[in-house]
Design a protein around this motif. Structure first.
Motif, mmCIF file in Angstrom:
data_model
loop_
_atom_site.group_PDB
_atom_site.id
_atom_site.type_symbol
_atom_site.label_atom_id
_atom_site.label_comp_id
_atom_site.label_asym_id
_atom_site.label_seq_id
_atom_site.Cartn_x
_atom_site.Cartn_y
_atom_site.Cartn_z
ATOM 1 N N GLU A 151 24.982 -34.587 27.003
ATOM 2 C CA GLU A 151 23.641 -34.216 26.586
ATOM 3 C C GLU A 151 23.102 -33.110 27.505
ATOM 4 N N VAL A 152 22.750 -31.994 26.917
ATOM 5 C CA VAL A 152 22.219 -30.867 27.698
ATOM 6 C C VAL A 152 20.942 -30.367 27.041
ATOM 7 N N ASP A 153 20.117 -29.722 27.849
ATOM 8 C CA ASP A 153 18.883 -29.107 27.343
ATOM 9 C C ASP A 153 19.224 -27.729 26.778
ATOM 10 N N GLU A 154 18.775 -27.481 25.574
ATOM 11 C CA GLU A 154 19.066 -26.192 24.912
ATOM 12 C C GLU A 154 18.599 -25.009 25.751
ATOM 13 N N GLU A 155 17.497 -25.141 26.477
ATOM 14 C CA GLU A 155 16.955 -24.058 27.277
ATOM 15 C C GLU A 155 17.930 -23.587 28.344
ATOM 16 N N GLU A 156 18.829 -24.512 28.791
ATOM 17 C CA GLU A 156 19.793 -24.128 29.821
ATOM 18 C C GLU A 156 20.814 -23.127 29.289
ATOM 19 N N TYR A 157 20.999 -23.124 27.961
ATOM 20 C CA TYR A 157 21.999 -22.245 27.353
ATOM 21 C C TYR A 157 21.347 -21.041 26.657
ATOM 22 N N ARG A 158 20.163 -20.740 27.046
ATOM 23 C CA ARG A 158 19.484 -19.549 26.541
ATOM 24 C C ARG A 158 19.439 -18.465 27.628
ATOM 25 N N TYR A 159 19.458 -17.201 27.157
ATOM 26 C CA TYR A 159 19.307 -16.083 28.090
ATOM 27 C C TYR A 159 17.904 -16.148 28.705
ATOM 28 N N PRO A 160 17.768 -15.685 29.960
ATOM 29 C CA PRO A 160 16.456 -15.803 30.626
ATOM 30 C C PRO A 160 15.403 -14.838 30.083
ATOM 31 N N GLY A 161 15.840 -13.876 29.270
ATOM 32 C CA GLY A 161 14.864 -12.906 28.756
ATOM 33 C C GLY A 161 14.574 -11.819 29.780
ATOM 34 N N PRO A 162 13.455 -11.155 29.641
ATOM 35 C CA PRO A 162 12.411 -11.400 28.628
ATOM 36 C C PRO A 162 12.823 -10.976 27.228
ATOM 37 N N LYS A 163 12.006 -11.376 26.241
ATOM 38 C CA LYS A 163 12.245 -10.939 24.869
ATOM 39 C C LYS A 163 12.005 -9.431 24.773
ATOM 40 N N ALA A 164 12.526 -8.860 23.707
ATOM 41 C CA ALA A 164 12.395 -7.406 23.516
ATOM 42 C C ALA A 164 10.924 -7.004 23.492
ATOM 43 N N GLN A 165 10.600 -6.007 24.315
ATOM 44 C CA GLN A 165 9.217 -5.525 24.397
ATOM 45 C C GLN A 165 8.979 -4.276 23.542
ATOM 46 N N THR A 166 10.058 -3.615 23.154
ATOM 47 C CA THR A 166 9.945 -2.385 22.362
ATOM 48 C C THR A 166 10.861 -2.471 21.152
ATOM 49 N N LYS A 167 10.605 -1.592 20.202
ATOM 50 C CA LYS A 167 11.453 -1.541 19.005
ATOM 51 C C LYS A 167 12.887 -1.190 19.379
ATOM 52 N N GLU A 168 13.032 -0.276 20.325
ATOM 53 C CA GLU A 168 14.376 0.158 20.709
ATOM 54 C C GLU A 168 15.179 -0.993 21.311
ATOM 55 N N SER A 169 14.562 -1.789 22.180
ATOM 56 C CA SER A 169 15.258 -2.933 22.787
ATOM 57 C C SER A 169 15.655 -3.947 21.728
ATOM 58 N N ALA A 170 14.747 -4.223 20.796
ATOM 59 C CA ALA A 170 15.035 -5.193 19.740
ATOM 60 C C ALA A 170 16.178 -4.729 18.859
ATOM 61 N N ILE A 171 16.183 -3.442 18.504
ATOM 62 C CA ILE A 171 17.216 -2.922 17.599
ATOM 63 C C ILE A 171 18.569 -2.864 18.299
ATOM 64 N N VAL A 172 18.596 -2.507 19.583
ATOM 65 C CA VAL A 172 19.865 -2.535 20.323
ATOM 66 C C VAL A 172 20.416 -3.964 20.351
ATOM 67 N N GLY A 173 19.553 -4.955 20.539
ATOM 68 C CA GLY A 173 19.996 -6.349 20.528
ATOM 69 C C GLY A 173 20.579 -6.748 19.191
ATOM 70 N N ILE A 174 19.897 -6.328 18.091
ATOM 71 C CA ILE A 174 20.429 -6.634 16.757
ATOM 72 C C ILE A 174 21.776 -5.949 16.559
ATOM 73 N N ALA A 175 21.858 -4.658 16.896
ATOM 74 C CA ALA A 175 23.101 -3.903 16.718
ATOM 75 C C ALA A 175 24.223 -4.499 17.549
ATOM 76 N N ASP A 176 23.914 -4.990 18.751
ATOM 77 C CA ASP A 176 24.918 -5.611 19.623
ATOM 78 C C ASP A 176 25.529 -6.837 18.940
ATOM 79 N N SER A 177 24.693 -7.700 18.411
ATOM 80 C CA SER A 177 25.190 -8.914 17.747
ATOM 81 C C SER A 177 25.933 -8.573 16.464
ATOM 82 N N VAL A 178 25.396 -7.614 15.685
ATOM 83 C CA VAL A 178 26.008 -7.247 14.410
ATOM 84 C C VAL A 178 27.392 -6.648 14.623
ATOM 85 N N GLU A 179 27.499 -5.738 15.596
ATOM 86 C CA GLU A 179 28.790 -5.077 15.825
ATOM 87 C C GLU A 179 29.851 -6.089 16.233
ATOM 88 N N ALA A 180 29.500 -6.988 17.135
ATOM 89 C CA ALA A 180 30.464 -7.994 17.592
ATOM 90 C C ALA A 180 30.876 -8.912 16.451
#
Length: 714
Positions: A613-642
């Motif tokens: 039994e583990v806490d889901e928060e332990e397996y999450r990235y520390p962030g922060p969440k995307a603050q700009t459109k560019e950061s958010a889109i790079v994150g989406i493109a990173d996951s999509v490409e992989a």
């Protein structure tokens, strides 16, 4: 520097300090142009000798001279006399009636004799005939014409009277058709007398005709006061106002200042310059116009507060530096070279502001600099403005803005060459428009100075850019292009140590750039950020699947908890590495935020399957969440490409389903809560990613040889 910048930016969040900054800019402008608008102090006294040639600084009407000129024009208008033709007709009718009356008297007497009323043998006496004739005439006529003339008429036969009448009327008409002023009446009468003197009439009748003709001749030209006044008024209106023109010499050196010259100096405002505040009021109003335009530009600038304050500080520094440089060049007028203003690097501020802030602001600043140049370089020119220098600065700045397209450092120098060429053309056009006498040496010097100005603008721009970018944390297009160079040490590090990650980053960069450009975000920033977003993987390259070529997966030998820590660390490790290399904050943010606080699903489910039994928060990235459109889109493109890379021969439908699922998962996980991406923009991002991926993973044609090889292997 950054610490001071942060403190100043925090102060500029307060409206009072923003206004104070604009006041400071206004003070700088006022001080720099004060000496150029300050009226020159002249030691002028009546009946003294002028120690210098004095020209009028303005165009002003000399009302006293204008009035004198109008009076002179009015006096030169002669009295208007008009010819009254009705007088000629009246006098002819009068003489005709006198002759006709004499004819009637003769006819009446002859009729009376026929009717027996009068004895035919005894003709009536001359006195009777005269009496009858006078009865037919008016009292004025009988009073003015001697009886002898009337007696000669009634004593003549009717045939002779008719001939005498016609001759007299003809002579009178001929004479009175001409103008006869009062002083020419006697001459006119003599002319008539000459006309009748040689007729065939008997002597008495001829003398009578002459007397009647002389009586008929009177003046027919009379003074017309209304026409005279109209002519004088027209003459006054046709007088052009006497003006002292701007640049006109009022008094030459060593010339006596008489009363007229002294009055002209007074009209030109050269006698009360100590009390004249008009130039200073004009300068203040001009500066207020500048500051108002700039304030509204920054007020409506569509940037976040922090970026807006940074731009305001950066602009203020560039603007003050340019004004200072302009003032220094203007002080070189002591070299007595008329066109020294052309050495000013007019395109420098325009180039810097276009690169670091915005093209629209660069145009506004160019216009302001041109107007300031008109004032600062007014030494040795007539009036307060040097329009030639203003035109030169305006054209040079606009040329720099126009020719600087791709903002590489090499292109700045190319733009400088184009600006230099434009400067030469503008300078030559201004010189030719003056139509002055120039030696070939003057032409060469002027052209060289203009060419040097363009080169100097580019050199100063290239030299100042690194300091301004570093000092203000500005990530310009030029800086991004430099960071995208494959020879950059960090990119070479990724390529040599993690070639799989490098290839992955290039693919992500292509995807992110096309998606950003679709929604109007900064595509170049997304591309460069994508190049560096996985730099943290260079610490432990073998733990990331794209670098596990022909090696065993090390995650199979370690517990999921440790694997989780290694994978998650690459985002924070990458941010720290980028900070250590003084990379721009925007690039660091993309590396740190591209995973946001997403869940590391693979290792989370792996540990769950083991029954721990583990806490889901332990397996999450520390962030922060995307603050700009560019950061958010790079994150989406990173996951999509992989994800797409892991699929075997994906179809367009499979790609679209996968892309939209990844975006949907992130949306439901609230990963876009802190950036301003809208659902409509996310849909455009999905379409752009699908279009780019379909181009990358399109189906390939199988050639016959490839088919045969497959059959053999089967």
């Amino acid at each position: 520097m950054q610490q001071y910048l942060i403190k100043i930016r925090s102060l500029l969040n307060i409206k009072f300090f923003r206004i104070l900054l604009f006041v400071l800019l206004g003070v700088v402008l006022y001080i720099s142009m004060y000496s150029n608008v300050k009226p020159e102090k002249l030691d002028i006294r009546l009946f003294s000798i002028a120690n210098q040639t004095i020209r009028s600084p303005i165009t002003v009407e000399d009302k006293k001279s204008t009035a004198a000129k109008k009076k002179e024009a009015e006096e030169q208008v002669q009295d208007v006399y008009v010819l009254n033709k009705s007088i000629s007709e009246n006098r002819i009718d009068l003489i005709t009636s006198i002759f006709d009356s004499a004819v009637e008297v003769n006819k009446e007497i002859k009729n009376e004799q026929k009717e027996g009323l009068m004895d035919e043998g005894n003709s009536p006496s001359k006195e009777v005939k005269l009496k009858r004739l006078k009865e037919k005439l008016t009292v004025d006529v009988t009073k003015d014409i001697p009886d002898s003339v009337l007696t000669s008429l009634v004593a003549s036969a009717n045939d002779e009277l008719i001939i005498a009448r016609d001759l007299s009327i003809t002579a009178i008409n001929m004479i009175m058709n001409n103008r006869i002023p009062t002083h020419e009446v006697e001459n006119a009468k003599k002319k008539l007398e000459e006309e009748l003197k040689y007729t065939d009439l008997n002597l008495d009748l001829k003398n009578a005709a002459i007397q009647l003709g002389r009586y008929a001749i009177i003046p027919n030209e009379f003074y017309d006061p209304d026409a005279t006044e109209e002519m004088r008024q027209q003459a006054v209106e046709n007088v052009e106002p006497v003006k002292i023109l701007e640049g006109q010499i009022i008094v030459e050196e060593n010339q006596l200042i008489n009363r007229d010259v002294y009055r002209q100096l007074d009209l030109a405002g050269l006698l009360d310059n100590d009390r004249s505040n008009a130039p200073f009021i004009g300068l203040t109003l001009l500066i207020m116009v500048f500051l108002t335009a700039l304030y509204f530009y920054f007020y409506h600038l569509e940037e976040n507060k922090e970026q807006k304050q940074t731009y305001l500080l950066l602009f203020s520094l560039i603007f003050i530096l340019s004004i200072f440089l302009m003032k220094m060049v203007s002080l070189l007028h002591v070299l007595e070279f008329a066109d020294i203003a052309f050495i000013f690097p007019a395109a420098m501020s325009a180039l810097l502001i276009k690169i670091l802030i915005d093209e629209k602001l660069a145009i506004v600043v160019t216009i302001i600099m041109a107007i300031c140049g008109c004032v600062m370089f007014n030494e040795g020119v007539t009036g307060s403005l040097n329009t030639s220098t203003g035109i030169y600065i305006l054209c040079s700045g606009l040329a720099g803005i126009m020719f600087l397209s791709n903002q590489r450092r090499s292109n700045i120098f190319k733009a400088g060459l184009f600006v230099a060429a434009a400067n030469v053309v503008v300078i030559l056009s201004l010189v030719f428009l003056r139509n002055g006498q120039y030696d070939i040496q003057d032409y060469i010097i002027t052209v060289v100075i203009g060419f040097m100005s363009g080169i100097l603008s580019a050199v100063l721009t290239i030299g100042l850019l690194p300091f301004l970018e570093a000092g203000f944390g500005i990530l310009s297009t030029m800086r991004l292009i430099e960071l995208s160079n494959p020879n950059h040490p960090l990119l070479k590090k990724i390529l040599t140590e993690t070639p799989g990650t490098y290839h992955h980053s290039v693919m992500v960069a292509n995807l992110a750039e096309s998606a950003c450009e679709t929604i109007g975000a900064n595509g170049l920033l997304a591309r460069v950020g994508a190049y560096y977003h996985d730099i943290g993987k260079t610490k432990r390259p073998q733990f990331f699947i794209e670098n596990q070529l022909n090696i065993e997966n090390p995650h199979d030998r370690i517990p999921p908890n440790m694997s989780k820590n290694i994978i998650i660390a690459h985002a924070t490790d990458g941010a720290e590495m980028l900070k250590a290399h003084h990379m721009p904050k925007e690039i660091v943010d993309i590396a740190e935020q591209h995973h946001g606080t997403t869940l590391l699903k693979y290792f989370y489910h792996k540990v769950k399957q083991s029954g721990v039994e583990v806490d889901e928060e332990e397996y999450r990235y520390p962030g922060p969440k995307a603050q700009t459109k560019e950061s958010a889109i790079v994150g989406i493109a990173d996951s999509v490409e992989a994800a797409v890379r892991s699929m075997s021969q994906p179809t367009p439908e499979q790609i679209e389903e996968l892309v939209r699922k990844i975006i949907s998962d992130r949306l439901q996980d609230n990963q876009f809560n802190e950036c301003d991406l809208t659902l409509k923009e996310l849909d455009k991002v999905a379409n752009a990613l699908c279009e780019t991926l379909n181009g990358i993973f399109h189906s390939r044609i199988e050639y016959p040889e490839m088919t045969k090889q497959k059959v053999r292997h089967a």
